[in-house]
Structure formats: structure tokens, C-alpha cells
Design a protein around this motif. Structure first.
Motif, PDB file in Angstrom:
ATOM      1  N   SER A   1       0.655  -1.243  -0.061  1.00 18.24           N
ATOM      2  CA  SER A   1       0.099  -0.073   0.018  1.00 18.24           C
ATOM      3  C   SER A   1       0.866   1.279  -0.063  1.00 18.24           C
ATOM      4  O   SER A   1       2.137   1.233   0.523  1.00 18.24           O
ATOM      5  CB  SER A   1      -0.899  -0.152   1.086  1.00 18.24           C
ATOM      6  OG  SER A   1      -0.159   0.321   2.482  1.00 18.24           O
ATOM      7  N   ASP A   2       0.352   2.498  -0.590  1.00 15.88           N
ATOM      8  CA  ASP A   2       1.147   3.411  -0.530  1.00 15.88           C
ATOM      9  C   ASP A   2       1.375   3.960   0.936  1.00 15.88           C
ATOM     10  O   ASP A   2       2.468   4.559   1.049  1.00 15.88           O
ATOM     11  CB  ASP A   2      -0.004   4.729  -1.188  1.00 15.88           C
ATOM     12  CG  ASP A   2       0.642   5.910  -1.380  1.00 15.88           C
ATOM     13  OD1 ASP A   2       1.192   6.127  -2.330  1.00 15.88           O
ATOM     14  OD2 ASP A   2       0.615   6.808  -0.361  1.00 15.88           O
TER      15      ASP A   2
ATOM     16  N   TYR B   1       2.118   1.892 -10.192  1.00 16.39           N
ATOM     17  CA  TYR B   1       0.851   1.717  -9.225  1.00 16.39           C
ATOM     18  C   TYR B   1      -0.027   0.738  -9.930  1.00 16.39           C
ATOM     19  O   TYR B   1      -0.218   0.662 -11.248  1.00 16.39           O
ATOM     20  CB  TYR B   1       0.300   3.337  -9.125  1.00 16.39           C
ATOM     21  CG  TYR B   1       0.865   4.113  -8.290  1.00 16.39           C
ATOM     22  CD1 TYR B   1       0.473   4.199  -6.892  1.00 16.39           C
ATOM     23  CD2 TYR B   1       2.018   4.995  -8.533  1.00 16.39           C
ATOM     24  CE1 TYR B   1       0.919   4.842  -5.864  1.00 16.39           C
ATOM     25  CE2 TYR B   1       2.812   5.604  -7.378  1.00 16.39           C
ATOM     26  CZ  TYR B   1       2.161   5.638  -6.235  1.00 16.39           C
ATOM     27  OH  TYR B   1       2.597   6.403  -5.354  1.00 16.39           O
ATOM     28  N   ILE B   2      -0.989   0.304  -9.116  1.00 19.01           N
ATOM     29  CA  ILE B   2      -2.008  -0.560  -9.475  1.00 19.01           C
ATOM     30  C   ILE B   2      -3.316   0.091  -9.421  1.00 19.01           C
ATOM     31  O   ILE B   2      -4.098   0.197 -10.238  1.00 19.01           O
ATOM     32  CB  ILE B   2      -1.856  -2.012  -8.589  1.00 19.01           C
ATOM     33  CG1 ILE B   2      -0.687  -2.843  -8.887  1.00 19.01           C
ATOM     34  CG2 ILE B   2      -3.119  -2.833  -9.091  1.00 19.01           C
ATOM     35  CD1 ILE B   2      -0.359  -3.749  -8.061  1.00 19.01           C
ATOM     36  N   THR B   3      -3.615   0.511  -8.158  1.00 18.38           N
ATOM     37  CA  THR B   3      -4.723   1.788  -7.953  1.00 18.38           C
ATOM     38  C   THR B   3      -3.777   2.940  -7.333  1.00 18.38           C
ATOM     39  O   THR B   3      -2.684   3.013  -7.217  1.00 18.38           O
ATOM     40  CB  THR B   3      -5.664   1.191  -7.071  1.00 18.38           C
ATOM     41  OG1 THR B   3      -4.961   1.101  -5.832  1.00 18.38           O
ATOM     42  CG2 THR B   3      -6.237  -0.280  -7.651  1.00 18.38           C
ATOM     43  N   GLU B   4      -4.543   4.003  -6.991  1.00 19.09           N
ATOM     44  CA  GLU B   4      -4.100   5.172  -6.467  1.00 19.09           C
ATOM     45  C   GLU B   4      -3.478   4.815  -5.186  1.00 19.09           C
ATOM     46  O   GLU B   4      -2.342   5.432  -4.668  1.00 19.09           O
ATOM     47  CB  GLU B   4      -5.273   6.255  -6.252  1.00 19.09           C
ATOM     48  CG  GLU B   4      -4.524   7.537  -6.570  1.00 19.09           C
ATOM     49  CD  GLU B   4      -5.829   8.558  -6.881  1.00 19.09           C
ATOM     50  OE1 GLU B   4      -6.150   9.148  -5.809  1.00 19.09           O
ATOM     51  OE2 GLU B   4      -6.255   8.635  -8.045  1.00 19.09           O
ATOM     52  N   GLU B   5      -3.936   3.793  -4.348  1.00 20.67           N
ATOM     53  CA  GLU B   5      -3.348   3.448  -3.161  1.00 20.67           C
ATOM     54  C   GLU B   5      -2.616   2.153  -3.080  1.00 20.67           C
ATOM     55  O   GLU B   5      -1.957   1.599  -2.145  1.00 20.67           O
ATOM     56  CB  GLU B   5      -4.547   3.170  -2.105  1.00 20.67           C
ATOM     57  CG  GLU B   5      -5.335   4.613  -1.597  1.00 20.67           C
ATOM     58  CD  GLU B   5      -4.321   5.764  -1.266  1.00 20.67           C
ATOM     59  OE1 GLU B   5      -3.621   5.508  -0.469  1.00 20.67           O
ATOM     60  OE2 GLU B   5      -4.745   6.843  -1.402  1.00 20.67           O
ATOM     61  N   ILE B   6      -2.432   1.223  -4.195  1.00 18.44           N
ATOM     62  CA  ILE B   6      -1.845   0.170  -4.110  1.00 18.44           C
ATOM     63  C   ILE B   6      -0.566   0.083  -5.240  1.00 18.44           C
ATOM     64  O   ILE B   6      -0.822   0.576  -6.449  1.00 18.44           O
ATOM     65  CB  ILE B   6      -2.725  -1.134  -4.381  1.00 18.44           C
ATOM     66  CG1 ILE B   6      -3.876  -1.002  -3.541  1.00 18.44           C
ATOM     67  CG2 ILE B   6      -1.906  -2.563  -4.373  1.00 18.44           C
ATOM     68  CD1 ILE B   6      -3.665  -1.694  -2.158  1.00 18.44           C
ATOM     69  N   LEU B   7       0.696  -0.336  -4.902  1.00 15.25           N
ATOM     70  CA  LEU B   7       1.706  -0.195  -6.037  1.00 15.25           C
ATOM     71  C   LEU B   7       2.511  -1.347  -5.537  1.00 15.25           C
ATOM     72  O   LEU B   7       2.317  -2.188  -4.514  1.00 15.25           O
ATOM     73  CB  LEU B   7       2.541   1.050  -5.903  1.00 15.25           C
ATOM     74  CG  LEU B   7       3.394   1.204  -4.603  1.00 15.25           C
ATOM     75  CD1 LEU B   7       4.622   2.177  -4.784  1.00 15.25           C
ATOM     76  CD2 LEU B   7       2.334   1.599  -3.282  1.00 15.25           C
TER      77      LEU B   7
END
Ligand code: FA5
Length: 341
Positions: A136-137, A160-166
Motif C-alpha cells: 500500500s502507498d 501503481y496498481i490503483t491510487e493506493e496500491i503499488l
């Protein structure tokens, strides 16, 4: 009719004795005993015999049939035995033949280097921790004193996978995860090897996926000299007893003060060469004293405890140790390269 039966018996028994295989036997069985066979053919003529003759001829016919059946069975068993023996002796194993060599795989050089690093730190009292590669970010950046919009985020271009997950850009998030899991207890003394990902362009010294080993120590009264001592012990175990280390001031948001750590060049012993760009030193890792904000994010009171952390690139260490000039060798998996380790 009797003569015909006797002649048939003689002829059939001779045929059976001469049969060379089971198929030939089967043909004989059909020829003499089958529905349209020779014996049936003869018996059809029974009607023309005087009635008192019939039982005796019938009896003889049965006798001939039994004799032929017995001979067929016996010959078949003999043929099968011979076939089995022939097969067994043809298949006989020669245990003195040399075996066919099976090519043996080798452990990947990066794995070997990681195991060597682990052994050194386990010898210094560290435990080996793990953390997720999809992160997570919060753990990858925010809890490490890198809030959104912090310019130092640019030092590590991210997938990044979503804005909060990478995909984690370094193994440092394991610092926070380990401290949280310890629930405020000391000492914390871990290393964490693992894959990390950055949107770097691949070249001889950079890869978009590479490996790091993180280190974290938290306890009462931990000082920068502890960091130096641990890293010197590590460098000497890894590269040789006469290696020296040097700390240069640097910047990481999660450590204060921060340092880049160099070792004396393993190629020239510090005299200066092409590999160390005539400086006599090679950079192997980033390190520093754990920032108070990071201790707090991990659930520790920076007034009570202190700590140090470091992060090294495993490919960099492996390249220095084995004199490998291109990081891409580790990932193209050319067997001729891998076989050397
Ligand atoms: C860090 O990643 C920090 N997390 C290290 C750290 C940990 C500092 C704890 C302080 C305390 P840096 O971005 O410099 O720092 O990367 C560390 C090492 O990873 C580098 O020295 C280098 O050996 C290796 N590295 C960085 N980018 C790449 C890349 N693209 N390919 C291969 N290795 C790389």
C-alpha cells in the motif's frame, strides 16, 4: 471312417508338434476342430454307418478330439514359455552400463548471494523477516515519512496498481510492518530480502525489477556507531577481511542522519581503477538512523528507543563479488552464465 479318423489324428498331431507360434496353433485348431473343420466333416458322414457301428466310431471321434485338444493346449503352453524366456533374456539388464547423465540445475547466483547475506546477519543475531511485494502507498511511502506530494517520491518511480496500491519500490515498508508486529517490544533486529520494482529504464546497472536486503535495528541506546560496526562486520565477511567502509552524508526521508555507504574497491583494493572510476571506493548501500516519525509510525516512542536501518541492492553486491559487468545477466537466464555459479 475309422481309418479317416486315425489319419486325421496323425496328420493333426504332426501339424501341432511342428507349429512355430500361437497363431499357427489357432489356425490348426480351426482347421481340425472348428465348426467347418475336418473332424466335423468326417462326423457328418456318421449317418451312412450301420447303427451298431455308430457308438464306437463316435467314441473314437471323441477320443481324437480330446487328443487334439490336449496336444493343442500343451503345445500352446510350451510356445508361451519359450516366448517368455526369449523376452526375458533379451531384456536382461546390464547393470555395468554407465548411466545417462541428467543435467543438474544450479541455484541462481542472486539466491546464493542472498543466502550468504542472511548467514552473515543471522550470525550477528538478526532474524529474517518478509513482506508483500504488492504494497500500500501507506507502508511504501507515507509511514516512511514520505507523504503524498513529497518531492523525494520522485527518487523512486513507481508501478501503481490503483491510487493506493503499488509494487513496492524498496524493502523499507517491512520496517513499519515489523515494528507494528512487534507491538512496541524491543529489541527489533531483522533483515528482509526481497524483490522490488521501479519504473527505471533497464541498462547495465539498472533493472525495473531488482532485489534489496533491508536491515532494521531498534532498541534502547542504539547509536550510529552500532550501524557502522554492523556494516563493517558485514562488508568484511562478504568481501574480505581487509575491506574498509566509508559513510558519506546523504538523504533519505526515513532516516536522519542518512548516509551512503562505500567499501574499498574490490577490483583495485582502493588504489583507483576503471570500476571505481579512480576513486578507490564503491557504493553498496543506503543507511541511517531511523527517523523519529518512522519510529512513531511503527508504534515506538523516539524518546525511549532509537534505531538504525539500511538497504542494499543485491545485484550490486553480487556484481561486485563476482565481477559481473551487466545486471541484465541475472534476468536473461542464459544457462552458460548461470552454470558458472
Ligand atoms: C533505498 O531504496 C532505500 N530504501 C535504502 C535505505 C533503507 C536507506 C533503509 C536508508 C535506510 P536507494 O533508492 O538508494 O535506497 O536504493 C538502494 C539500492 O538499491 C541502491 O544502492 C542500488 O544498489 C539498488 N538499486 C536502486 N535502483 C536500482 C535499479 N533500478 N536496479 C538495480 N538496483 C537498484
Amino acid at each position: 471312417m475309422r481309418e479317416r479318423l486315425e489319419a486325421l489324428r496323425k496328420e493333426a498331431l504332426a501339424g501341432i508338434a511342428a507349429a512355430r507360434d500361437v497363431r499357427a496353433l489357432q489356425e490348426l485348431r480351426v482347421r481340425y476342430l472348428g465348426k467347418k473343420g475336418a473332424l466335423t466333416e468326417i462326423l457328418r458322414g456318421m449317418g451312412s454307418l450301420p447303427p451298431e457301428e455308430r457308438p464306437r466310431v463316435g467314441e473314437l471321434a471323441n477320443e481324437v478330439r480330446r487328443a487334439l485338444e490336449a496336444a493343442l493346449a500343451e503345445r500352446q503352453a510350451a510356445l508361451e514359455r519359450a516366448a517368455l524366456e526369449a523376452r526375458l533374456s533379451a531384456e536382461r539388464l546390464d547393470v555395468t552400463l554407465p548411466g545417462r547423465p541428467i543435467p543438474i540445475g544450479a541455484r541462481h547466483p542472486l539466491l546464493q548471494v542472498i543466502e550468504e547475506i542472511e548467514d552473515i546477519f543471522i550470525g550477528l543475531g538478526f532474524e529474517v523477516a518478509e513482506g508483500p511485494e504488492v504494497e500500500s502507498d501507506y507502508y511504501n511511502f507515507e509511514a516512511l515519512n514520505l507523504p503524498k506530494g513529497h518531492p523525494a517520491r520522485d527518487m523512486q518511480d513507481s508501478f501503481y496498481i490503483t491510487e493506493e496500491i503499488l509494487l513496492r519500490t524498496h524493502t523499507s515498508p517491512v520496517q513499519i510492518r515489523t515494528m507494528e508486529a512487534k507491538g512496541g517490544a524491543v529489541p527489533v533486529k531483522i533483515i528482509c530480502p526481497g524483490k522490488v520494482y521501479r519504473r527505471d529504464d533497464d541498462d547495465a546497472t539498472h533493472s525495473h525489477q531488482f532485489m534489496q536486503v533491508e536491515g532494521l535495528v531498534v532498541d534502547r541506546g542504539i547509536r550510529m556507531s552500532d550501524l557502522k560496526g554492523v556494516l563493517l562486520a558485514f562488508a568484511r565477511e562478504m568481501f574480505g577481511a581487509d575491506v574498509a567502509i566509508r559513510l558519506r552524508p546523504s538523504y533519505f526521508p526515513f532516516t536522519e542522519p542518512s548516509a551512503e555507504v562505500d567499501i574499498t574497491c574490490v577490483m583495485c583494493g582502493g588504489r583507483g581503477c576503471r570500476v571505481c572510476k579512480e576513486t578507490g571506493w564503491l557504493e553498496i548501500l543506503g543507511a541511517g538512523m531511523v527517523h523519529p516519525d518512522v519510529l512513531r509510525a511503527g508504534g515506538y516512542d523516539p524518546e525511549q528507543v532509537s534505531g538504525f536501518a539500511f538497504g542494499m541492492g543485491v545485484e550490486r553486491i553480487a556484481m561486485l563479488k563476482y565481477g559481473i559487468d551487466d545486471i541484465r545477466h541475472f534476468y536473461t537466464n542464459d544457462v552458460r552464465f548461470l552454470e558458472q555459479f
